[in-house]
Write a protein that holds these residues in place. Sequence first.
Motif, short mmCIF file in Angstrom:
data_model
loop_
_atom_site.label_atom_id
_atom_site.label_comp_id
_atom_site.label_asym_id
_atom_site.label_seq_id
_atom_site.Cartn_x
_atom_site.Cartn_y
_atom_site.Cartn_z
N SER A 1 -14.55 19.50 -28.63
CA SER A 1 -15.02 19.52 -27.24
C SER A 1 -16.30 20.35 -27.13
O SER A 1 -16.50 21.31 -27.87
N LYS A 2 -17.14 19.96 -26.17
CA LYS A 2 -18.37 20.71 -25.90
C LYS A 2 -18.27 21.48 -24.59
O LYS A 2 -19.29 21.91 -24.03
N ALA A 3 -17.05 21.65 -24.10
CA ALA A 3 -16.86 22.34 -22.82
C ALA A 3 -17.39 23.77 -22.86
O ALA A 3 -17.94 24.26 -21.87
N ASP A 4 -17.24 24.44 -23.99
CA ASP A 4 -17.73 25.82 -24.08
C ASP A 4 -19.25 25.86 -23.99
O ASP A 4 -19.83 26.75 -23.34
N THR A 5 -19.92 24.88 -24.61
CA THR A 5 -21.38 24.82 -24.52
C THR A 5 -21.83 24.50 -23.09
O THR A 5 -22.76 25.12 -22.56
N ALA A 6 -21.16 23.54 -22.46
CA ALA A 6 -21.51 23.17 -21.08
C ALA A 6 -21.43 24.38 -20.15
O ALA A 6 -22.22 24.52 -19.21
N ALA A 7 -20.48 25.28 -20.44
CA ALA A 7 -20.27 26.45 -19.57
C ALA A 7 -21.40 27.45 -19.64
O ALA A 7 -21.57 28.25 -18.71
N ILE A 8 -22.21 27.44 -20.70
CA ILE A 8 -23.29 28.43 -20.81
C ILE A 8 -24.66 27.86 -20.42
O ILE A 8 -25.62 28.61 -20.36
N VAL A 9 -24.75 26.55 -20.18
CA VAL A 9 -26.04 25.94 -19.90
C VAL A 9 -26.74 26.62 -18.73
O VAL A 9 -27.91 27.02 -18.82
N ALA A 10 -26.04 26.77 -17.61
CA ALA A 10 -26.66 27.32 -16.41
C ALA A 10 -27.01 28.80 -16.56
O ALA A 10 -27.80 29.33 -15.75
N ARG A 11 -26.48 29.46 -17.58
CA ARG A 11 -26.77 30.88 -17.78
C ARG A 11 -27.93 31.13 -18.72
O ARG A 11 -28.31 32.28 -18.95
N SER A 12 -28.50 30.05 -19.27
CA SER A 12 -29.61 30.20 -20.21
C SER A 12 -30.84 30.74 -19.50
O SER A 12 -31.19 30.30 -18.40
N ARG A 13 -31.54 31.68 -20.12
CA ARG A 13 -32.70 32.32 -19.51
C ARG A 13 -33.95 32.22 -20.38
O ARG A 13 -34.96 32.82 -20.06
N VAL A 14 -33.91 31.45 -21.46
CA VAL A 14 -35.09 31.31 -22.30
C VAL A 14 -35.83 30.03 -21.91
O VAL A 14 -35.23 29.09 -21.40
N PRO A 15 -37.14 29.98 -22.12
CA PRO A 15 -37.87 28.74 -21.84
C PRO A 15 -37.30 27.58 -22.64
O PRO A 15 -36.83 27.75 -23.78
N ALA A 16 -37.33 26.39 -22.04
CA ALA A 16 -36.71 25.22 -22.68
C ALA A 16 -37.57 23.99 -22.49
O ALA A 16 -38.25 23.82 -21.47
N LEU A 17 -37.52 23.12 -23.50
CA LEU A 17 -38.10 21.78 -23.41
C LEU A 17 -36.99 20.80 -23.73
O LEU A 17 -36.35 20.90 -24.79
N VAL A 18 -36.76 19.85 -22.84
CA VAL A 18 -35.74 18.80 -23.04
C VAL A 18 -36.47 17.49 -23.30
O VAL A 18 -37.36 17.10 -22.54
N VAL A 19 -36.09 16.82 -24.39
CA VAL A 19 -36.71 15.54 -24.76
C VAL A 19 -35.60 14.50 -24.89
O VAL A 19 -34.64 14.69 -25.64
N MET A 20 -35.75 13.37 -24.17
CA MET A 20 -34.72 12.35 -24.18
C MET A 20 -35.35 10.96 -24.24
O MET A 20 -36.33 10.68 -23.53
N GLY A 21 -34.80 10.09 -25.08
CA GLY A 21 -35.23 8.70 -25.12
C GLY A 21 -34.48 7.89 -24.07
O GLY A 21 -33.30 8.13 -23.82
N THR A 22 -35.15 6.93 -23.47
CA THR A 22 -34.52 6.14 -22.41
C THR A 22 -33.46 5.19 -22.94
O THR A 22 -32.65 4.68 -22.17
N ARG A 23 -33.45 4.95 -24.25
CA ARG A 23 -32.47 4.03 -24.85
C ARG A 23 -31.50 4.76 -25.78
O ARG A 23 -30.96 4.18 -26.71
N ASP A 24 -31.28 6.03 -25.50
CA ASP A 24 -30.34 6.81 -26.30
C ASP A 24 -28.93 6.30 -26.05
O ASP A 24 -28.40 6.41 -24.95
N PRO A 25 -28.27 5.73 -27.09
CA PRO A 25 -26.95 5.12 -26.88
C PRO A 25 -25.82 6.13 -26.71
O PRO A 25 -24.68 5.72 -26.43
N ASP A 26 -26.11 7.41 -26.86
CA ASP A 26 -25.06 8.41 -26.67
C ASP A 26 -24.72 8.64 -25.20
O ASP A 26 -23.75 9.35 -24.90
N PHE A 27 -25.52 8.07 -24.29
CA PHE A 27 -25.31 8.33 -22.87
C PHE A 27 -25.34 7.03 -22.08
O PHE A 27 -26.16 6.16 -22.35
#
Length: 299
Positions: free
Chosen positions: A223-249
């Motif tokens: 499970s990734k529930a533990d990771t999901a729980a810390i997302v909103a608490r992150s305080r470092v700069p971030a870059l998110v990169v996503m493909g529009t045809r990513d089959p994982d979502f």
Amino acid sequence: MNASSRLLLGASMAASLSLAAPAAATTLPETNTRFLAVGEGRIAYDDTGGSGRLLLAIPGMGDLRSEYRALRPLLLQAGYRIVTMDIRGHGATTAQWNDYSAHAVGRDALALIEHLNAGPAVILGNSFAAGSALWAAHDAPAQVRAVVLLGPVVRDGQPSWFARTAVALGFGGPWRVAFWLAFWNSLFPAQKPSDHAEAKAALAANLREPGRMDALRTMIGLSKADTAAIVARSRVPALVVMGTRDPDFPDPVAEARWLGEALGTEPLIVAGAGHYPHLEMPQRVAPTLLDFLARLGAA
């Protein structure tokens, strides 16, 4: 075709391929492998060296550190020091561990940064390893300058019974390496790198080693529930990169925007790319990534 259908197709294709001769081992060009002892195993990594700012790149599950081969020369040319590591169970890293979680891989990343004495580092994480980058920043923000999340999988989805059955069948027999490779192929929907066949042969050879597929199967079930729980608490700069045809979502753009909003950043959406935008379309990713890194340096 959705991700569940691809999984079942992969199982079918794998069954037909299971009697074929194993692919010959192929080694992709990379620097000399080095090792760091961590707990009950060793982490394999390579290091371009130099005095530039440290970028630590972590591949996703079911892949090797060579997945950064398209970005590495571009980043090296820009003056950065690039270190790529194999995650637990994969590549030249030890196969058997008590813990295969994203958090554990994040701790390995921090141990490597400390060992290199070159922090703080920018951590790049693909797929499952995006969570590892977030965990490293959560546990030791002084050692993590920023995170770059590529095709990030940081929370649990809702797999259908069809997908669960496909995975169980795919990992349930001697065809399981071929099953994974069939699914892995589907993660490049627009175009495959020119050396894709070579990379596939190297990955196949690695996954046939004792313990590798068991490690991958364990990771898939976590499970990734533990990771999901810390997302909103992150305080470092971030870059998110996503493909529009990513089959994982079911909706990659919506997933990228959710994560970007949670991290306070505008995501880079790469039209047509799949789960490896940095490898499938490096010319689209590199300019934004280099601009992000330059702004970090200016700050």
